[in-house]
Enzyme design. Structure first.
Site, mmCIF file in Angstrom:
data_model
loop_
_atom_site.group_PDB
_atom_site.id
_atom_site.type_symbol
_atom_site.label_atom_id
_atom_site.label_comp_id
_atom_site.label_asym_id
_atom_site.label_seq_id
_atom_site.Cartn_x
_atom_site.Cartn_y
_atom_site.Cartn_z
ATOM 1 N N ALA A 34 0.844 -1.203 0.000
ATOM 2 C CA ALA A 34 0.000 0.000 0.000
ATOM 3 C C ALA A 34 0.882 1.257 0.000
ATOM 4 O O ALA A 34 1.768 1.400 0.834
ATOM 5 C CB ALA A 34 -0.905 0.010 1.232
ATOM 6 N N ASP A 35 0.629 2.171 -0.937
ATOM 7 C CA ASP A 35 1.338 3.450 -0.887
ATOM 8 C C ASP A 35 0.600 4.376 0.088
ATOM 9 O O ASP A 35 -0.402 3.972 0.703
ATOM 10 C CB ASP A 35 1.506 4.064 -2.291
ATOM 11 N N SER A 36 1.112 5.606 0.251
ATOM 12 C CA SER A 36 0.558 6.465 1.309
ATOM 13 C C SER A 36 -0.918 6.799 1.072
ATOM 14 O O SER A 36 -1.696 6.886 2.018
ATOM 15 C CB SER A 36 1.383 7.737 1.445
ATOM 16 N N ASP A 38 -3.061 4.870 -0.589
ATOM 17 C CA ASP A 38 -3.806 3.635 -0.286
ATOM 18 C C ASP A 38 -4.090 3.555 1.221
ATOM 19 O O ASP A 38 -5.190 3.195 1.651
ATOM 20 C CB ASP A 38 -2.979 2.386 -0.653
ATOM 21 N N GLN A 39 -3.058 3.891 2.006
ATOM 22 C CA GLN A 39 -3.209 3.796 3.467
ATOM 23 C C GLN A 39 -4.229 4.820 3.978
ATOM 24 O O GLN A 39 -5.007 4.533 4.871
ATOM 25 C CB GLN A 39 -1.847 3.990 4.145
#
Lengths: 78, 240
Positions: A34-36, A38-39
């Site tokens: 997960a990229d930022s 996504d988080q």
């Protein structure tokens, strides 16, 4: 459905990962890819699903699946 | 149902023209401005698809609260146009820090606060288009406008950063750099100065607010669905 399963369902849906990848120790970034943003969306997903607001300081600490489950339990969810 | 756009600085000049163009094109507009009387007057002109929101975009809490109310009362926001801007011109030697701070707060921080407040909703719906109104002075510079030019260049940086944050979520972020546009601001200039400005433009005339409004509409509309991170000059060729 248990809290763990509901959390896992959201993660699988948002990140498109396999159920067996979603362990308590799994890190959102390194293990689940997960990229930022996504988080951020995951946090939004938990907020919507469990009807609570997670402030930014708390949100940045929720780096693993287990930490999310523990946090939600602390907030009285089960 | 009409798509909804939020426009800041909607009471006058380019912001009013943008609101009018969007409404004529079938959008609903939530127009924000700190100038309450002007906003109310323009609101009557623009009809039922325009709603007036008195807002100081430098006030973080007010921005968040107003964004929440707009989404609750009017529904999902698809478009955001950060148009509100002010000038406090002066040579740098004479520029007071308050002149610097005030212009930065309105033109740049205000846009940041608006983007932040509406991005959550856009992420949720996985659709949105943000247009930041920069200026040719971001590229060309202008004597006496160190503060203003810095904010307008800052908006280009904001545009490109947000483009990268949101591109994969189908939220587009673009900027427009208007050149010399005839507005309430430029009507105060003498004919001589206006002619001098116009003479420097390759098209030999000043632009109209409607020219900018057309470009904003283009960037909000789905016809520009694959365009993001762009800085679009609307300047009669001034920066080429």
């Amino acid at each position: 459905m248990s809290l763990e399963n509901r959390v896992a369902e959201i993660i699988i849906d948002k990140l498109g990962v396999k159920p067996e990848q979603v362990t308590a120790e799994a890190q959102f970034d390194t293990d689940l890819g997960a990229d930022s943003i996504d988080q951020y969306e995951l946090i939004m997903g938990f907020e919507d699903a469990f009807g609570l607001r997670i402030d930014e300081d708390e949100a940045t600490k929720l780096t693993t699946v287990g930490k999310v489950v523990d946090y939600l339990k602390e907030k009285g969810l089960d | 149902m009409n798509r909804l756009a939020v426009v800041t600085g909607a009471a006058r000049g380019i912001g009013f023209s943008i609101s009018q163009k969007l409404i004529d094109s079938g959008w609903s507009v939530a127009g924000c401005d700190v100038l309450e009387d002007d906003l109310k007057k323009k609101s009557e002109q623009l009809g039922d698809n325009f709603s007036a929101w008195v807002l100081d975009i430098t006030d973080e809490n007010a921005v968040n609260e107003t964004a929440g109310r707009i989404e609750k009362e009017l529904g999902p926001v698809f478009g955001l146009v950060n148009n509100a801007g002010i000038t406090r011109d002066g040579l740098i030697m004479r520029m007071r820090k308050t002149d610097w701070d005030t212009v930065l707060n309105v033109n740049l921080t205000g846009a940041f606060l608006m983007c932040r407040a509406f991005s959550r909703g856009m992420l949720r719906q996985k659709a949105g288009s943000i247009v930041n109104i920069s200026s040719v002075v971001a590229i060309l510079g202008a004597a006496g406008q160190a503060n203003y030019a810095s904010t307008k260049a800052g908006l280009i940086g904001l545009t490109r950063a947000l483009c990268r944050e949101f591109a994969a979520r189908n939220i587009r972020v673009n900027a427009i750099t208007p050149g010399f546009i005839e507005t309430e601001m430029t009507s105060e200039l003498s004919d001589e100065v206006r002619e001098d400005y116009a003479g420097r433009v390759p098209m030999k005339r000043m632009g109209l607010p409607g020219n900018v409004a057309d470009a904003v509409h283009f960037l909000l509309d789905d016809v520009s669905a694959y365009i993001t991170g762009v800085v679009l000059p609307v300047d009669g060729g001034l920066t080429t």
